[in-house]
Design a protein around this motif. Structure first.
Motif, PDB file in Angstrom:
ATOM      1  N   PRO A   2     -93.668 -75.182 -32.574  1.00 37.53           N
ATOM      2  CA  PRO A   2     -93.632 -73.793 -31.984  1.00 37.53           C
ATOM      3  C   PRO A   2     -93.373 -73.867 -30.390  1.00 37.53           C
ATOM      4  CG  PRO A   2     -95.168 -73.815 -33.741  1.00 37.53           C
ATOM      5  CD  PRO A   2     -94.790 -75.287 -33.671  1.00 37.53           C
ATOM      6  N   PRO A   3     -94.310 -74.579 -29.745  1.00 35.18           N
ATOM      7  CA  PRO A   3     -94.073 -74.362 -28.282  1.00 35.18           C
ATOM      8  C   PRO A   3     -92.867 -75.204 -27.686  1.00 35.18           C
ATOM      9  CG  PRO A   3     -95.930 -75.993 -28.654  1.00 35.18           C
ATOM     10  CD  PRO A   3     -95.488 -75.233 -29.996  1.00 35.18           C
ATOM     11  N   VAL A   4     -92.431 -76.345 -28.446  1.00 38.02           N
ATOM     12  CA  VAL A   4     -91.096 -77.104 -28.212  1.00 38.02           C
ATOM     13  C   VAL A   4     -90.057 -76.161 -28.501  1.00 38.02           C
ATOM     14  CG1 VAL A   4     -89.645 -78.899 -29.032  1.00 38.02           C
ATOM     15  CG2 VAL A   4     -92.189 -79.284 -28.474  1.00 38.02           C
ATOM     16  N   GLU A   5     -90.164 -75.481 -29.374  1.00 35.85           N
ATOM     17  CA  GLU A   5     -88.910 -74.426 -29.827  1.00 35.85           C
ATOM     18  C   GLU A   5     -88.844 -73.392 -28.468  1.00 35.85           C
ATOM     19  OE1 GLU A   5     -87.127 -72.094 -33.517  1.00 35.85           O
ATOM     20  OE2 GLU A   5     -88.528 -73.729 -33.798  1.00 35.85           O
ATOM     21  N   GLU A   6     -90.020 -72.788 -28.286  1.00 33.45           N
ATOM     22  CA  GLU A   6     -90.017 -71.798 -27.120  1.00 33.45           C
ATOM     23  C   GLU A   6     -89.478 -72.315 -25.907  1.00 33.45           C
ATOM     24  OE1 GLU A   6     -90.870 -68.725 -27.463  1.00 33.45           O
ATOM     25  OE2 GLU A   6     -92.499 -68.443 -28.911  1.00 33.45           O
ATOM     26  N   ILE A   7     -89.693 -73.689 -25.616  1.00 38.68           N
ATOM     27  CA  ILE A   7     -89.369 -74.196 -24.493  1.00 38.68           C
ATOM     28  C   ILE A   7     -87.694 -74.376 -24.501  1.00 38.68           C
ATOM     29  CG2 ILE A   7     -89.190 -76.252 -22.982  1.00 38.68           C
ATOM     30  CD1 ILE A   7     -92.281 -76.396 -23.825  1.00 38.68           C
ATOM     31  N   LEU A   8     -87.148 -74.693 -25.641  1.00 33.36           N
ATOM     32  CA  LEU A   8     -85.838 -75.113 -25.926  1.00 33.36           C
ATOM     33  C   LEU A   8     -85.193 -73.597 -25.706  1.00 33.36           C
ATOM     34  CD1 LEU A   8     -85.851 -77.579 -28.779  1.00 33.36           C
ATOM     35  CD2 LEU A   8     -85.252 -77.989 -26.293  1.00 33.36           C
ATOM     36  N   ARG A   9     -85.713 -72.485 -26.197  1.00 34.73           N
ATOM     37  CA  ARG A   9     -84.993 -71.291 -26.332  1.00 34.73           C
ATOM     38  C   ARG A   9     -85.034 -70.824 -24.728  1.00 34.73           C
ATOM     39  NH1 ARG A   9     -86.650 -67.160 -30.939  1.00 34.73           N
ATOM     40  NH2 ARG A   9     -85.719 -68.190 -32.718  1.00 34.73           N
ATOM     41  N   ALA A  10     -86.112 -71.103 -23.965  1.00 36.05           N
ATOM     42  CA  ALA A  10     -85.959 -70.469 -22.651  1.00 36.05           C
ATOM     43  C   ALA A  10     -84.942 -71.210 -21.871  1.00 36.05           C
ATOM     44  CB  ALA A  10     -87.589 -70.669 -22.050  1.00 36.05           C
ATOM     45  N   HIS A  11     -84.943 -72.726 -22.030  1.00 43.89           N
ATOM     46  CA  HIS A  11     -84.020 -73.248 -21.105  1.00 43.89           C
ATOM     47  C   HIS A  11     -82.579 -73.022 -21.434  1.00 43.89           C
ATOM     48  CE1 HIS A  11     -82.661 -76.806 -18.940  1.00 43.89           C
ATOM     49  NE2 HIS A  11     -81.795 -76.867 -19.777  1.00 43.89           N
ATOM     50  N   ALA A  12     -82.237 -72.513 -22.903  1.00 42.87           N
ATOM     51  CA  ALA A  12     -80.981 -72.137 -23.124  1.00 42.87           C
ATOM     52  C   ALA A  12     -80.574 -70.568 -22.441  1.00 42.87           C
ATOM     53  CB  ALA A  12     -80.715 -71.763 -24.341  1.00 42.87           C
ATOM     54  N   ARG A  13     -81.541 -70.061 -22.243  1.00 40.51           N
ATOM     55  CA  ARG A  13     -81.385 -68.527 -21.546  1.00 40.51           C
ATOM     56  C   ARG A  13     -81.286 -68.800 -20.096  1.00 40.51           C
ATOM     57  NH1 ARG A  13     -86.217 -66.969 -24.474  1.00 40.51           N
ATOM     58  NH2 ARG A  13     -85.354 -65.739 -26.318  1.00 40.51           N
ATOM     59  N   SER A  14     -81.768 -69.959 -19.700  1.00 39.26           N
ATOM     60  CA  SER A  14     -81.639 -69.913 -18.070  1.00 39.26           C
ATOM     61  C   SER A  14     -80.235 -70.119 -17.575  1.00 39.26           C
ATOM     62  CB  SER A  14     -82.531 -71.197 -17.664  1.00 39.26           C
ATOM     63  OG  SER A  14     -81.673 -72.491 -17.880  1.00 39.26           O
ATOM     64  N   TYR A  15     -79.449 -70.442 -18.568  1.00 40.08           N
ATOM     65  CA  TYR A  15     -77.949 -70.744 -17.863  1.00 40.08           C
ATOM     66  C   TYR A  15     -77.058 -69.356 -17.932  1.00 40.08           C
ATOM     67  CZ  TYR A  15     -78.276 -75.558 -19.231  1.00 40.08           C
ATOM     68  OH  TYR A  15     -78.920 -76.896 -19.141  1.00 40.08           O
ATOM     69  N   ARG A  16     -76.431 -69.127 -16.703  1.00 44.82           N
ATOM     70  CA  ARG A  16     -75.607 -67.911 -16.464  1.00 44.82           C
ATOM     71  C   ARG A  16     -74.899 -67.634 -17.456  1.00 44.82           C
ATOM     72  NH1 ARG A  16     -74.037 -67.603 -10.453  1.00 44.82           N
ATOM     73  NH2 ARG A  16     -73.163 -65.600 -10.978  1.00 44.82           N
ATOM     74  N   SER A  17     -73.993 -68.665 -18.201  1.00 42.08           N
ATOM     75  CA  SER A  17     -72.885 -68.510 -19.237  1.00 42.08           C
ATOM     76  C   SER A  17     -73.164 -68.260 -20.480  1.00 42.08           C
ATOM     77  CB  SER A  17     -72.032 -69.695 -18.961  1.00 42.08           C
ATOM     78  OG  SER A  17     -72.549 -70.679 -19.519  1.00 42.08           O
ATOM     79  N   VAL A  18     -74.834 -68.166 -20.738  1.00 44.63           N
ATOM     80  CA  VAL A  18     -75.247 -67.824 -21.972  1.00 44.63           C
ATOM     81  C   VAL A  18     -76.119 -66.784 -22.086  1.00 44.63           C
ATOM     82  CG1 VAL A  18     -76.981 -68.930 -23.738  1.00 44.63           C
ATOM     83  CG2 VAL A  18     -75.664 -70.520 -22.554  1.00 44.63           C
ATOM     84  N   VAL A  19     -75.633 -65.920 -23.262  1.00 43.02           N
ATOM     85  CA  VAL A  19     -76.275 -64.690 -23.517  1.00 43.02           C
ATOM     86  C   VAL A  19     -76.974 -64.939 -24.851  1.00 43.02           C
ATOM     87  CG1 VAL A  19     -76.080 -62.203 -24.056  1.00 43.02           C
ATOM     88  CG2 VAL A  19     -74.860 -63.341 -22.314  1.00 43.02           C
ATOM     89  N   ALA A  76     -77.659 -76.417 -28.875  1.00 44.43           N
ATOM     90  CA  ALA A  76     -76.257 -76.115 -28.793  1.00 44.43           C
ATOM     91  C   ALA A  76     -75.838 -75.172 -27.546  1.00 44.43           C
ATOM     92  CB  ALA A  76     -75.829 -75.664 -30.170  1.00 44.43           C
ATOM     93  N   ALA A  77     -76.567 -73.945 -27.418  1.00 43.60           N
ATOM     94  CA  ALA A  77     -76.511 -73.156 -26.316  1.00 43.60           C
ATOM     95  C   ALA A  77     -76.856 -73.804 -24.856  1.00 43.60           C
ATOM     96  CB  ALA A  77     -77.381 -71.977 -26.597  1.00 43.60           C
ATOM     97  N   SER A  78     -77.888 -74.760 -24.908  1.00 42.55           N
ATOM     98  CA  SER A  78     -78.162 -75.318 -23.468  1.00 42.55           C
ATOM     99  C   SER A  78     -76.780 -76.177 -23.198  1.00 42.55           C
ATOM    100  CB  SER A  78     -79.266 -76.131 -23.629  1.00 42.55           C
ATOM    101  OG  SER A  78     -80.270 -75.350 -23.469  1.00 42.55           O
ATOM    102  N   LEU A  79     -76.481 -77.007 -24.211  1.00 41.65           N
ATOM    103  CA  LEU A  79     -75.327 -77.907 -23.892  1.00 41.65           C
ATOM    104  C   LEU A  79     -74.018 -77.028 -23.578  1.00 41.65           C
ATOM    105  CD1 LEU A  79     -75.971 -80.187 -27.064  1.00 41.65           C
ATOM    106  CD2 LEU A  79     -76.105 -80.863 -24.469  1.00 41.65           C
ATOM    107  N   LEU A  80     -73.739 -76.114 -24.139  1.00 40.25           N
ATOM    108  CA  LEU A  80     -72.727 -75.078 -23.831  1.00 40.25           C
ATOM    109  C   LEU A  80     -72.812 -74.586 -22.208  1.00 40.25           C
ATOM    110  CD1 LEU A  80     -72.150 -73.558 -27.276  1.00 40.25           C
ATOM    111  CD2 LEU A  80     -70.475 -75.057 -26.224  1.00 40.25           C
TER     112      LEU A  80
END
Length: 523
Positions: free
Chosen positions: A113-130, A24-28
């Motif tokens: 576990p590694p898939v979830e880590e990658i999904l989390r890191a990707h969400a953090r990569s967006y400038r509009s996501v904290v 959700a965070a990545s899509l946003l």
């Protein structure tokens, strides 16, 4: 002179940062929406829970640009062979054959576990996501123009305001409980033990090469082939067995003795669960939406649990983006519950039916079940596909003119280019699209092209051979879309941002009317 109220702190707050929350965070973030994602836990749970995903979900991951880094942790999901009460093969559940309809292997297994880590890191990569981990939601309060969340974390206790909230905070969702939303019980409640193993070479030689469902009335058991050396057993617990005691290693190895010994594998996880079939009675309360396990729980028999949560947020976020931009009114958001609740309920009913077959404990009833299933295949084990078990969208934002294609997933072909082949979404994106059969009269209509572009649809024409008369014609590799048009007796498909078909038309008049209807419903 009046002073206008300042904007809320963020446009969307996502509560819960598991797979659904991270997606959700990545899509946003991809929409440029100011987003705060919070989770009370700081780290990803280091043991696997979800294990399966399908081509719809991988298509979404690819749209986000995260499929490639995930690929080392994903593998094809082999056929699942179902064995009856006497150990005889009674049926197979497999994936559809090539050419794959969405461009990817239709069903897959993954290590969470590694898939979830990658999904989390990707969400953090967006400038509009904290993202704030170690942060707990204490309470929330709604007002006509926003939601106030009381958060407790590294910054102490503070209030944050948001235009909307997406609650992805799991089966025991604090948000759902605060909203007073209950579950509708779809009546499935069975105790199972889930065992994850890292199996060595000696153990792998002893195990089936495909997934298996042992429909043995004395102890129904599921076996799943995960990526690499990861193997999972799901074993039904019997009346009188203490679920916590059965998690202990000596009990686990007793249950596995038919297949393995402790010398063959390392025990990764053993956890007892009650497999439920529950769906939230409401998915929206004002400006707050439930998604993932906060909204539904279903038995795991075809591996759709995580897929359902990702479908939820994929359905919701593009609608939120339109409303936040002012392109659509609030009524569009009501289609989220309409579409997803109906879909989850139908799929859960189908999963339940499979579960009841698997969980039959009466020996006579199990023998009759085996005869019936074999008779359905003419006396031999038949193969059904996992894809035919997952239903289309049955309601919501679909064309008014009924058609079997409405609400189905639009296919994704490989497109031939001068530099090689590419998937359709890679070339054209995943917004609203009007996909046309290149050799049809409707593809040459300037009025249709103008109207489609005017309301924000991207024009795509698919051909099986080179055509030069239109700038937006693409040549597909394997007739995936061409055959789809022929099967549905149409020449045009309006496709939503989440890849579901809004509606189809066979001629210019029908398509023109459908475009006008879509324009009215969106605006």
């Amino acid at each position: 002179m009046s002073v206008s109220k300042p904007a809320n702190d963020v446009q969307v707050a996502v509560v819960g940062f598991g797979p659904s929350g991270a997606v959700a965070a990545s899509l946003l973030g991809a929409e440029g929406i100011q987003t705060l994602a919070v989770d009370r836990d700081r780290a990803v749970y280091d043991k696997p829970r979800a294990i399966a995903l399908d081509h719809e979900i991988l298509r979404l991951f690819d749209n986000l640009g995260v499929a490639e880094p995930l690929s080392p942790h994903i593998a094809p999901f082999p056929a699942s062979e179902h064995f009856g009460a006497r150990g005889q093969l009674i049926r197979r559940i497999d994936m559809v054959s090539e050419p794959y309809p969405l461009g990817y292997t239709p069903t897959m297994v993954f290590t969470q576990p590694p898939v979830e880590e990658i999904l989390r890191a990707h969400a953090r990569s967006y400038r509009s996501v904290v993202v704030e981990l170690g942060t707990e939601l204490r309470k929330l309060e709604q007002a006509p123009d926003g939601v106030t969340l009381e958060l407790c974390g590294d910054q102490g206790t503070r209030n944050v305001t948001a235009d909307y909230v997406i609650a992805c905070d799991g089966a025991s969702s604090a948000v759902r409980r605060q909203l007073g939303i209950g579950f509708d019980d779809l009546v499935f409640d069975e105790p199972w033990l889930v065992i994850d193993l890292r199996v060595n070479a000696s153990g792998l030689a002893k195990l089936p090469r495909t997934a298996a469902q042992f429909c043995d009335p004395s102890r129904p058991t599921t076996y799943i082939v995960g990526p690499g050396s990861h193997r999972r057993f799901e074993i039904m617990l019997l009346p009188g067995e203490d679920p916590r005691a059965m998690e202990q290693p000596e009990q686990v190895w007793r249950l596995l003795a038919r297949w393995l010994t402790p010398d063959d594998a390392a025990l990764w996880r053993a956890a007892s669960y009650r497999f439920h079939a529950l769906v939230a009675s409401k998915w929206r309360e004002g400006r707050v939406f439930l998604a993932g396990d906060a909204a539904h729980q279903q038995p795991p028999f075809i591996g759709q649990g995580m897929c359902q949560g990702v479908r939820d947020v994929a359905n919701l976020v593009w609608k939120l983006a339109r409303v936040l931009r002012g392109a659509s009114g609030e009524a569009l958001l009501d289609t989220y519950q309409d579409e997803r609740s109906a879909h989850v309920r139908e799929l859960t009913s189908r999963i339940k039916a499979i579960g009841h077959v698997i969980c039959e404990r009466d020996p006579e009833a199990a023998a009759a079940r085996d005869e019936r299933i074999l008779a359905e295949g003419g006396g031999v084990p038949r193969t059904i596909t996992r894809q035919e078990i997952v239903p289309p969208l049955s309601c919501g934002l679909r064309a008014d003119v009924p058609h079997t294609a409405n609400g189905t997933l639009f296919p994704q072909p490989w497109i031939m280019t001068s530099g090689g082949r590419q998937l359709l979404d890679t070339m054209c994106g995943a917004g609203w699209r009007l996909v046309l059969r290149a050799d049809s009269a409707v593809a040459r209509s300037r009025a249709i092209a103008s109207h489609a572009v005017e309301i924000g649809l991207r024009l795509i024409a698919i051909a099986t051979a080179d055509h030069d008369q239109l700038p937006y014609i693409l040549r597909e590799e394997s007739d995936v879309v061409t055959d789809w048009f022929a099967r549905h007796a149409c020449a045009a498909a309006i496709v939503r941002p989440d890849h579901y078909v809004y509606g189809v038309a066979a001629d210019e008049a029908g398509l023109a009317e459908m475009l006008s209807g879509l324009e009215a419903r969106l605006r």
